[in-house]
Enzyme design. Structure first.
Site, PDB file in Angstrom:
ATOM      1  N   GLY A   1      -0.178  -0.017  -6.861  1.00  0.00           N
ATOM      2  CA  GLY A   1      -1.398   0.776  -7.049  1.00  0.00           C
ATOM      3  C   GLY A   1      -2.690  -0.022  -7.016  1.00  0.00           C
TER       4      GLY A   1
ATOM      5  N   GLU B   1      11.319  -6.394  -9.431  1.00  0.00           N
ATOM      6  CA  GLU B   1      10.559  -5.189  -9.768  1.00  0.00           C
ATOM      7  C   GLU B   1      11.427  -4.277 -10.628  1.00  0.00           C
ATOM      8  OE1 GLU B   1       7.074  -4.439  -6.841  1.00  0.00           O
ATOM      9  OE2 GLU B   1       8.823  -3.326  -6.148  1.00  0.00           O
TER      10      GLU B   1
ATOM     11  N   HIS C   1      13.082  -2.256  -1.222  1.00  0.00           N
ATOM     12  CA  HIS C   1      12.221  -1.744  -2.298  1.00  0.00           C
ATOM     13  C   HIS C   1      12.970  -0.627  -3.027  1.00  0.00           C
ATOM     14  CE1 HIS C   1       8.917   0.113  -4.434  1.00  0.00           C
ATOM     15  NE2 HIS C   1       8.232  -1.005  -4.232  1.00  0.00           N
TER      16      HIS C   1
ATOM     17  N   TRP D   1       0.822  -1.229   0.000  1.00  0.00           N
ATOM     18  CA  TRP D   1       0.000   0.000   0.000  1.00  0.00           C
ATOM     19  C   TRP D   1       0.847   1.266   0.000  1.00  0.00           C
ATOM     20  CZ3 TRP D   1      -4.280  -1.318   4.220  1.00  0.00           C
ATOM     21  CH2 TRP D   1      -5.007  -2.432   3.768  1.00  0.00           C
ATOM     22  N   LYS D   2       2.158   1.106   0.171  1.00  0.00           N
ATOM     23  CA  LYS D   2       3.075   2.257   0.197  1.00  0.00           C
ATOM     24  C   LYS D   2       2.559   3.306   1.210  1.00  0.00           C
ATOM     25  CE  LYS D   2       4.672   0.986  -4.348  1.00  0.00           C
ATOM     26  NZ  LYS D   2       5.193   1.366  -5.666  1.00  0.00           N
TER      27      LYS D   2
ATOM     28  N   SER E   1       3.241  -2.315 -12.066  1.00  0.00           N
ATOM     29  CA  SER E   1       1.991  -2.023 -12.783  1.00  0.00           C
ATOM     30  C   SER E   1       1.105  -3.260 -12.969  1.00  0.00           C
ATOM     31  CB  SER E   1       2.284  -1.373 -14.135  1.00  0.00           C
ATOM     32  OG  SER E   1       3.000  -0.181 -13.956  1.00  0.00           O
TER      33      SER E   1
HETATM   34  P1  13P Z   1       2.757  -0.666  -8.970  1.00  0.00           P
HETATM   35  O1  13P Z   1       2.019  -1.976  -9.043  1.00  0.00           O
HETATM   36  O2  13P Z   1       1.913   0.501  -8.581  1.00  0.00           O
HETATM   37  O3  13P Z   1       3.592  -0.411 -10.206  1.00  0.00           O
HETATM   38  O4  13P Z   1       3.840  -0.815  -7.774  1.00  0.00           O
HETATM   39  C1  13P Z   1       4.720  -1.883  -7.803  1.00  0.00           C
HETATM   40  C2  13P Z   1       5.489  -1.886  -6.544  1.00  0.00           C
HETATM   41  O5  13P Z   1       6.395  -1.093  -6.366  1.00  0.00           O
HETATM   42  C3  13P Z   1       5.088  -2.826  -5.498  1.00  0.00           C
HETATM   43  O6  13P Z   1       6.035  -2.875  -4.486  1.00  0.00           O
END
Ligand code: 13P
Length: 266
Positions: free
Chosen positions: A240, A166, A94, A10-11, A218
């Site tokens: 996201g 990632e 991350h 969820w950042k 994404s």
């Molecule tokens: P998104 O799915 O929004 O690109 O984010 C990926 C991410 O950084 C998950 O840790």
């Protein structure tokens, strides 16, 4: 049967009541899946209340970060020791932490070791930037990130961790993930093959086979089955789309459909 792992990062989103509402909605929509493990990574602030709210048959918790020392004069930090018993996983390294907060290879190594010392499974993120890919340095970057992060671990410990590939250029800003550029399955296949072969060469066959590898960048429901078809991909680290209960539950449902279509054999 190999389980699928889906992690929602969820950042820096959602306060306590918003996080609680999202969990409430997810619990309504996501059934219990024996062979899909779903992990939520909310902010540090909401871990404790969510730990009381989640249906543990459906969800586990992850922290997005922690400090590698166990306790002491480190203002503003939370240690892995404090998160023990609260979370199953911690996201380590991350790209946002590496790039925005300037976490070094050594810091990521120390955090990976601290997670294991505290019986928490690290989700170790690795991945190259756009410039690094364009310069043909993807494997070198993965090599350096893996070599340092895993350097203090045994084969048995590496077999148990999660590695998230990632590619930095594929990560959305949390709102544009639907139209953001994402990695192609063959690019992910190359990177995942490289990660597994690195683990196999250094830590042996068993670790190379057992280590779980996620794709992140994404992620939307439409790509789930195509990316689960990529050999060696065990699931997703979702940014996201994990903030939207409809999309996140669709991602889980798509993984379940993929399993039921007879793809569950390794
Ligand atoms: P998104 O799915 O929004 O690109 O984010 C990926 C991410 O950084 C998950 O840790």
């Amino acid at each position: 049967m190999r389980k699928i792992l889906i992690v929602g990062n969820w950042k820096m989103h959602l306060n306590t009541s918003q996080a609680s509402l999202l969990v409430h909605r997810l619990q309504e929509r996501v059934p219990i899946h024996r062979d899909i493990e779903v992990v939520l990574a909310p902010t540090m602030l909401t871990l404790q209340p969510l730990s009381l709210q989640i249906d543990r048959r459906k969800f586990r918790l992850a922290a997005q970060n922690a400090y590698w020392r166990d306790e002491g004069p480190f203002t503003g930090e939370v240690s892995f020791t404090m998160l023990r018993d609260l979370v199953h996983y911690v996201i380590v390294g991350h790209s946002e932490r590496r790039h925005i907060f300037e976490e070094s290879l050594e810091t990521v190594r120390d955090k990976t070791a601290a997670a294991i010392r505290n019986e928490i499974t690290p989700i170790l993120c690795v991945g190259e930037t756009k410039v690094e890919r364009d310069e043909g340095e993807t494997k070198q970057v993965l090599h350096d990130q893996l070599m340092s992060a895993l350097s203090n671990l045994t084969s048995a410990e590496v077999a148990d961790i999660v590695i998230a590939y990632e590619p930095v250029w594929a990560i959305s800003d949390g709102t544009n993930f639907k139209e953001h550029i994402m990695a192609k399955p063959d690019q992910v296949a190359d990177a995942v093959r490289y990660i597994r072969s690195y683990v196999t060469d250094v830590f042996g066959e068993r670790a190379g086979k057992d280590v779980r590898i996620l794709y992140g960048g994404s992620t939307v429901p439409e790509i789930v089955s195509g990316f689960l078809d990529v050999p060696g991909v065990d699931g997703f680290l979702v940014g996201g789309a994990s903030l939207n209960y409809h999309l996140f539950s669709e991602i889980i449902a798509a993984a379940n459909r993929w399993q039921r279509q007879g793809n569950e054999e390794d």
